[in-house]
Design an enzyme around this catalytic site. Structure first.
Site, PDB file in Angstrom:
ATOM      1  N   TYR A  12      44.257  43.263  40.290  1.00  0.00           N
ATOM      2  CA  TYR A  12      44.713  42.437  40.674  1.00  0.00           C
ATOM      3  C   TYR A  12      44.290  41.398  39.680  1.00  0.00           C
ATOM      4  O   TYR A  12      45.589  39.888  39.299  1.00  0.00           O
ATOM      5  CB  TYR A  12      43.031  41.685  41.593  1.00  0.00           C
ATOM      6  CG  TYR A  12      42.778  40.647  41.919  1.00  0.00           C
ATOM      7  CD1 TYR A  12      43.007  39.773  42.226  1.00  0.00           C
ATOM      8  CD2 TYR A  12      41.247  40.218  41.680  1.00  0.00           C
ATOM      9  CE1 TYR A  12      43.141  38.680  42.813  1.00  0.00           C
ATOM     10  CE2 TYR A  12      40.514  38.721  42.094  1.00  0.00           C
ATOM     11  CZ  TYR A  12      41.621  37.867  42.629  1.00  0.00           C
ATOM     12  OH  TYR A  12      41.395  37.137  43.023  1.00  0.00           O
ATOM     13  N   SER A 126      32.778  38.330  31.076  1.00  0.00           N
ATOM     14  CA  SER A 126      32.409  38.565  32.064  1.00  0.00           C
ATOM     15  C   SER A 126      30.934  37.046  32.077  1.00  0.00           C
ATOM     16  O   SER A 126      30.455  37.715  30.744  1.00  0.00           O
ATOM     17  CB  SER A 126      32.169  39.088  33.341  1.00  0.00           C
ATOM     18  OG  SER A 126      31.246  39.251  34.506  1.00  0.00           O
ATOM     19  N   TYR A 151      27.872  48.647  33.662  1.00  0.00           N
ATOM     20  CA  TYR A 151      29.209  47.875  34.171  1.00  0.00           C
ATOM     21  C   TYR A 151      28.714  45.906  32.901  1.00  0.00           C
ATOM     22  O   TYR A 151      29.238  46.332  32.217  1.00  0.00           O
ATOM     23  CB  TYR A 151      29.300  47.788  35.164  1.00  0.00           C
ATOM     24  CG  TYR A 151      30.335  46.093  35.621  1.00  0.00           C
ATOM     25  CD1 TYR A 151      31.811  46.001  35.218  1.00  0.00           C
ATOM     26  CD2 TYR A 151      30.060  44.430  35.893  1.00  0.00           C
ATOM     27  CE1 TYR A 151      33.201  45.701  34.740  1.00  0.00           C
ATOM     28  CE2 TYR A 151      30.697  43.653  36.106  1.00  0.00           C
ATOM     29  CZ  TYR A 151      32.686  44.231  35.241  1.00  0.00           C
ATOM     30  OH  TYR A 151      33.280  43.355  35.193  1.00  0.00           O
ATOM     31  N   LYS A 155      30.775  45.140  28.855  1.00  0.00           N
ATOM     32  CA  LYS A 155      31.126  44.104  28.598  1.00  0.00           C
ATOM     33  C   LYS A 155      30.138  43.457  27.101  1.00  0.00           C
ATOM     34  O   LYS A 155      31.064  42.705  26.491  1.00  0.00           O
ATOM     35  CB  LYS A 155      31.212  42.659  30.208  1.00  0.00           C
ATOM     36  CG  LYS A 155      31.953  43.462  30.931  1.00  0.00           C
ATOM     37  CD  LYS A 155      33.478  43.486  30.589  1.00  0.00           C
ATOM     38  CE  LYS A 155      34.383  44.057  31.589  1.00  0.00           C
ATOM     39  NZ  LYS A 155      35.434  44.448  31.279  1.00  0.00           N
ATOM     40  N   ASN A 181      33.605  33.127  38.898  1.00  0.00           N
ATOM     41  CA  ASN A 181      33.863  34.528  39.852  1.00  0.00           C
ATOM     42  C   ASN A 181      35.332  34.139  40.524  1.00  0.00           C
ATOM     43  O   ASN A 181      35.849  33.455  41.460  1.00  0.00           O
ATOM     44  CB  ASN A 181      32.982  34.170  41.176  1.00  0.00           C
ATOM     45  CG  ASN A 181      31.487  34.489  40.513  1.00  0.00           C
ATOM     46  OD1 ASN A 181      30.856  33.721  40.120  1.00  0.00           O
ATOM     47  ND2 ASN A 181      30.968  35.806  41.476  1.00  0.00           N
TER      48      ASN A 181
HETATM   49  P1  NAD Z   1      41.713  45.658  39.133  1.00  0.00           P
HETATM   50  O1  NAD Z   1      40.504  46.943  39.389  1.00  0.00           O
HETATM   51  O2  NAD Z   1      42.355  45.335  39.861  1.00  0.00           O
HETATM   52  O3  NAD Z   1      42.238  46.248  37.563  1.00  0.00           O
HETATM   53  C1  NAD Z   1      41.951  46.585  36.609  1.00  0.00           C
HETATM   54  C2  NAD Z   1      43.565  47.372  36.447  1.00  0.00           C
HETATM   55  O4  NAD Z   1      42.996  48.639  35.821  1.00  0.00           O
HETATM   56  C3  NAD Z   1      43.705  48.648  38.127  1.00  0.00           C
HETATM   57  O5  NAD Z   1      44.671  48.612  38.213  1.00  0.00           O
HETATM   58  C4  NAD Z   1      43.370  50.258  37.124  1.00  0.00           C
HETATM   59  O6  NAD Z   1      44.513  50.979  37.770  1.00  0.00           O
HETATM   60  C5  NAD Z   1      43.454  49.983  35.731  1.00  0.00           C
HETATM   61  N1  NAD Z   1      42.577  51.438  35.085  1.00  0.00           N
HETATM   62  C6  NAD Z   1      41.790  51.180  35.149  1.00  0.00           C
HETATM   63  N2  NAD Z   1      41.675  52.447  34.140  1.00  0.00           N
HETATM   64  C7  NAD Z   1      42.320  52.862  33.479  1.00  0.00           C
HETATM   65  C8  NAD Z   1      42.618  53.736  32.567  1.00  0.00           C
HETATM   66  N3  NAD Z   1      41.623  54.388  32.112  1.00  0.00           N
HETATM   67  N4  NAD Z   1      43.869  53.787  31.892  1.00  0.00           N
HETATM   68  C9  NAD Z   1      44.406  52.411  32.527  1.00  0.00           C
HETATM   69  N5  NAD Z   1      44.463  52.232  33.171  1.00  0.00           N
HETATM   70  C10 NAD Z   1      43.338  51.524  34.082  1.00  0.00           C
HETATM   71  O7  NAD Z   1      40.608  44.469  38.472  1.00  0.00           O
HETATM   72  P2  NAD Z   1      40.443  43.279  38.588  1.00  0.00           P
HETATM   73  O8  NAD Z   1      39.703  42.711  39.282  1.00  0.00           O
HETATM   74  O9  NAD Z   1      41.666  42.884  37.592  1.00  0.00           O
HETATM   75  O10 NAD Z   1      39.495  43.435  36.543  1.00  0.00           O
HETATM   76  C11 NAD Z   1      40.207  43.155  35.451  1.00  0.00           C
HETATM   77  C12 NAD Z   1      39.555  43.253  34.282  1.00  0.00           C
HETATM   78  O11 NAD Z   1      38.741  41.898  34.574  1.00  0.00           O
HETATM   79  C13 NAD Z   1      38.632  44.115  34.210  1.00  0.00           C
HETATM   80  O12 NAD Z   1      37.815  44.467  32.782  1.00  0.00           O
HETATM   81  C14 NAD Z   1      36.812  43.518  35.114  1.00  0.00           C
HETATM   82  O13 NAD Z   1      35.863  44.174  34.459  1.00  0.00           O
HETATM   83  C15 NAD Z   1      36.728  42.619  34.414  1.00  0.00           C
HETATM   84  N6  NAD Z   1      36.385  40.973  35.720  1.00  0.00           N
HETATM   85  C16 NAD Z   1      37.099  41.288  36.403  1.00  0.00           C
HETATM   86  C17 NAD Z   1      36.265  40.439  36.964  1.00  0.00           C
HETATM   87  C18 NAD Z   1      36.660  40.238  38.805  1.00  0.00           C
HETATM   88  O14 NAD Z   1      35.506  39.209  39.649  1.00  0.00           O
HETATM   89  N7  NAD Z   1      37.540  40.623  39.464  1.00  0.00           N
HETATM   90  C19 NAD Z   1      35.020  39.053  37.055  1.00  0.00           C
HETATM   91  C20 NAD Z   1      35.046  39.412  35.532  1.00  0.00           C
HETATM   92  C21 NAD Z   1      35.639  40.381  34.678  1.00  0.00           C
HETATM   93  C1  UD1 Z   2      29.404  39.914  40.809  1.00  0.00           C
HETATM   94  C2  UD1 Z   2      29.103  41.323  39.763  1.00  0.00           C
HETATM   95  C3  UD1 Z   2      29.228  41.100  38.600  1.00  0.00           C
HETATM   96  C4  UD1 Z   2      30.162  39.910  38.157  1.00  0.00           C
HETATM   97  C5  UD1 Z   2      30.772  39.034  39.638  1.00  0.00           C
HETATM   98  C6  UD1 Z   2      32.138  38.918  39.320  1.00  0.00           C
HETATM   99  C7  UD1 Z   2      27.085  41.970  41.109  1.00  0.00           C
HETATM  100  C8  UD1 Z   2      25.338  42.592  41.008  1.00  0.00           C
HETATM  101  N1  UD1 Z   2      28.148  41.538  39.926  1.00  0.00           N
HETATM  102  O1  UD1 Z   2      28.914  38.770  40.997  1.00  0.00           O
HETATM  103  O2  UD1 Z   2      28.587  41.746  37.892  1.00  0.00           O
HETATM  104  O3  UD1 Z   2      30.912  39.893  36.858  1.00  0.00           O
HETATM  105  O4  UD1 Z   2      30.659  39.648  40.884  1.00  0.00           O
HETATM  106  O5  UD1 Z   2      33.154  39.994  40.086  1.00  0.00           O
HETATM  107  O6  UD1 Z   2      27.508  42.907  41.835  1.00  0.00           O
HETATM  108  N2  UD1 Z   2      27.264  37.729  48.850  1.00  0.00           N
HETATM  109  C9  UD1 Z   2      26.819  37.805  49.978  1.00  0.00           C
HETATM  110  N3  UD1 Z   2      26.917  38.433  51.205  1.00  0.00           N
HETATM  111  C10 UD1 Z   2      27.438  39.712  50.537  1.00  0.00           C
HETATM  112  C11 UD1 Z   2      29.232  39.477  49.664  1.00  0.00           C
HETATM  113  C12 UD1 Z   2      27.990  38.689  48.460  1.00  0.00           C
HETATM  114  O7  UD1 Z   2      25.838  37.098  50.560  1.00  0.00           O
HETATM  115  O8  UD1 Z   2      28.785  40.597  51.423  1.00  0.00           O
HETATM  116  C13 UD1 Z   2      26.864  36.521  48.164  1.00  0.00           C
HETATM  117  C14 UD1 Z   2      25.846  37.203  46.772  1.00  0.00           C
HETATM  118  O9  UD1 Z   2      25.210  37.360  47.300  1.00  0.00           O
HETATM  119  C15 UD1 Z   2      26.313  36.077  45.810  1.00  0.00           C
HETATM  120  C16 UD1 Z   2      27.732  35.872  45.948  1.00  0.00           C
HETATM  121  O10 UD1 Z   2      27.425  36.356  47.030  1.00  0.00           O
HETATM  122  O11 UD1 Z   2      26.034  35.033  45.494  1.00  0.00           O
HETATM  123  C17 UD1 Z   2      28.906  36.036  45.389  1.00  0.00           C
HETATM  124  O12 UD1 Z   2      28.700  37.278  45.778  1.00  0.00           O
HETATM  125  P1  UD1 Z   2      29.455  38.593  44.385  1.00  0.00           P
HETATM  126  O13 UD1 Z   2      31.339  37.986  44.886  1.00  0.00           O
HETATM  127  O14 UD1 Z   2      29.501  39.513  44.434  1.00  0.00           O
HETATM  128  O15 UD1 Z   2      30.051  37.929  43.110  1.00  0.00           O
HETATM  129  P2  UD1 Z   2      28.646  37.751  42.146  1.00  0.00           P
HETATM  130  O16 UD1 Z   2      27.623  37.904  42.653  1.00  0.00           O
HETATM  131  O17 UD1 Z   2      28.455  36.586  41.005  1.00  0.00           O
END
Ligand code: NAD
Ligand code: UD1
Length: 338
Positions: A12, A126, A151, A155, A181
Site C-alpha cells: 500500500y 508508527s 507488532y 517497530k 494513520n
Molecule cells: P503492506 O502490507 O501493504 O505492504 C508491505 C509489503 O511488504 C507487501 O507488499 C508485502 O508483500 C511485502 N512483504 C512483507 N514481508 C516481506 C518479506 N519477508 N520479504 C519481502 N516482502 C515482504 O503494508 P503497508 O500498509 O504498505 O505498510 C508498509 C510499512 O509501513 C510496514 O512496515 C508497516 O508496518 C508500516 N506502517 C503501516 C501503517 C499503516 O497504517 N498502513 C502505519 C504505520 C506503519
Molecule cells: C491501528 C493499529 C495501529 C496502527 C494503525 C495504523 C490497532 C489496535 N492498532 O490503529 O497499531 O499503527 O492502525 O495502521 O489495531 N474503528 C471503528 N470501527 C472499525 C475500525 C476502527 O470504530 O471497524 C475506530 C477505532 O476504534 C479507532 C479508529 O477507528 O478509533 C481508527 O482505527 P484504525 O484504522 O484501526 O487505526 P488505529 O486504531 O489508529
C-alpha cells in the site's frame, strides 16, 4: 540517477512511494515477496509514471537470496524499508511470525549494507510507539510506551536496532518515519489499498460497507473523553505520506547533511474523530453510511495526533490534502476495484 531499493514496494504505502520516487527522478528497484500484494501493482505504477520499476520477487527472510540480491545491486544509494507484516491482531496470535518477518529481515538487510561508505535508510515506524501519549499533539520527544502488541514492539525494537547500528556503521544514515494513520489512494485510481479479508482499519471498512461488501460499520465506543465520545486519530493521505519519504531520502542522499539516526512524525497535525471521518465520507460520497455504536475495541488509544513541527521545519515537508480529499480518493478506489 540514484538507485533506490524499496522493500515491500508493491504494498500500500510502498507503491505510492515508488510513484513519487520515480516522479522525483530516482531509479527504483523493488523487492517484494507478494505475501500481501500482487504483481499487478507494477502495471498501475507504470500507468501513472510511464516507468516500469525493476522488480525482484524475493522473501527477505531468505538470507542467501538477500545476499545475492545485494551482490547484484551493489550500486544502491538508499533503501526505503517497508517490508513487514502489519496486522496487529495477528501479531498477538502469531508473535514469532512478526518478530521474524519484521526484525530478522531488517537485520539481514543491515548486515548487507553496514560496511558501505554511504547509504541512506528510511524506516517505516508508527505512532503506535507512543501508546496513549499524555500530551496532544504528540511530539517526537514524547516518551515511548510499553507496546500493546508484538507488532508495535517490532517497530520499537526496529528503531533500537537501527540506532545502535548507525552508531557504528559510519556510512549509514537513518531516518525513521513514525506514520500516523495513512488513508486514501492515488488520485489516478491506478493504485490503492488492497486489504486482505475483513479490514481492521476504519477507512477500508467504511468504503467496503458503502459498496455493499459489509452490512454495517461498528463504531468502537462513543463514551471516550472526547468531544463526540469517539476516538481521535490523525488521518494522512497516503500520497502526502509517500512524498514525505522522498523528502526524507533527499535530506540524506542529496544534501551533505550527515546524521546517524533521526525520527520524524508524519501526520497532518489535525485530529479527527471516528464520527467526523464518517461525516466526511458521507459528504464526499453523497450517501449515508450504515453504522452502529458498539463497545470499545481492546487496546485502542483515546487520542493520537501529531505535532508535525519537526517534519515541517527540518524536512520542509507538510501534508497538504484534506480529510475530504483523502476520503474521496478512498471511495473512488473502492468503486474502481469492485
Ligand atoms: P503492506 O502490507 O501493504 O505492504 C508491505 C509489503 O511488504 C507487501 O507488499 C508485502 O508483500 C511485502 N512483504 C512483507 N514481508 C516481506 C518479506 N519477508 N520479504 C519481502 N516482502 C515482504 O503494508 P503497508 O500498509 O504498505 O505498510 C508498509 C510499512 O509501513 C510496514 O512496515 C508497516 O508496518 C508500516 N506502517 C503501516 C501503517 C499503516 O497504517 N498502513 C502505519 C504505520 C506503519
Ligand atoms: C491501528 C493499529 C495501529 C496502527 C494503525 C495504523 C490497532 C489496535 N492498532 O490503529 O497499531 O499503527 O492502525 O495502521 O489495531 N474503528 C471503528 N470501527 C472499525 C475500525 C476502527 O470504530 O471497524 C475506530 C477505532 O476504534 C479507532 C479508529 O477507528 O478509533 C481508527 O482505527 P484504525 O484504522 O484501526 O487505526 P488505529 O486504531 O489508529
Amino acid at each position: 540517477m540514484k538507485k533506490i531499493l524499496v522493500t515491500g514496494g508493491l504494498g500500500y504505502i510502498g507503491s505510492h512511494t515508488v510513484v513519487e520516487l520515480q516522479l522525483a527522478g530516482f531509479e527504483v528497484v523493488i523487492i517484494d515477496n507478494l505475501s500481501n500484494s500482487s504483481k499487478d501493482v507494477l502495471q498501475g505504477i507504470e500507468r501513472i509514471t510511464g516507468i516500469m520499476p525493476v522488480f525482484e520477487e524475493l522473501d527477505l527472510r531468505d538470507k542467501q537470496a538477500t545476499i545475492t540480491f545485494f551482490q547484484k545491486y551493489d550500486d544502491i544509494s538508499g533503501i526505503i524499508h517497508f517490508a513487514a507484516s502489519k496486522a496487529v491482531g495477528e501479531s498477538v496470535t502469531n508473535p514469532l511470525l512478526y518478530y521474524e518477518n519484521n526484525l530478522s529481515t531488517l537485520i539481514t538487510v543491515l548486515q548487507q549494507i553496514q560496511h558501505k561508505k554511504d547509504i541512506s535508510f528510511i524506516f517505516s515506524s508508527s505512532c503506535t510507539v507512543y501508546g496513549q501519549a499524555e500530551m496532544m499533539p504528540i511530539s517526537e520527544n514524547a516518551p515511548i510506551q510499553q507496546a500493546f502488541s508484538p507488532y508495535g514492539n517490532t517497530k520499537q525494537i526496529g528503531e533500537e536496532i537501527l540506532k545502535d547500528t548507525a552508531k557504528i556503521a559510519k556510512g549509514l544514515q537513518v531516518i525513521s518515519l513514525r506514520y500516523f494513520n495513512p488513508i486514501g489512494a492515488h488520485p489516478s485510481t491506478e493504485i490503492g489499498e488492497l486489504p486482505d479479508g475483513v479490514p481492521q482499519n476504519l477507512v477500508p471498512f467504511i468504503t467496503q460497507t458503502a459498496i455493499g461488501l459489509r452490512n454495517e460499520l461498528s463504531v468502537f465506543g462513543n463514551d471516550y473523553p472526547t468531544e463526540d465520545g469517539t476516538c481521535i486519530r490523525d488521518y494522512i493521505h497516503v500520497v502526502d505520506l509517500a512524498k514525505a519519504h522522498v523528502t526524507a531520502l533527499k535530506r540524506l542522499v542529496d544534501n551533505a547533511y550527515k546524521t546517524s539516526f533521526e525520527v520524524f512524525n508524519i501526520g497532518t497535525g489535525k485530529g479527527s474523530s471516528v464520527l467526523e471521518v464518517i461525516e466526511s465520507f458521507e459528504r464526499v460520497s453523497k450517501q449515508q453510511l450504515n453504522y452502529k455504536i458498539v463497545g470499545k475495541r481492546e487496546g485502542d488509544v483515546i487520542s493520537a495526533y501529531a505535532d508535525t513541527t519537526k517534519a515541517n521545519t527540518i524536512l520542509g515537508w507538510k501534508a497538504t490534502s484534506t480529510l475530504d480529499e483523502a476520503m474521496l480518493s478512498a471511495w473512488k478506489w473502492e468503486q474502481k476495484i469492485r
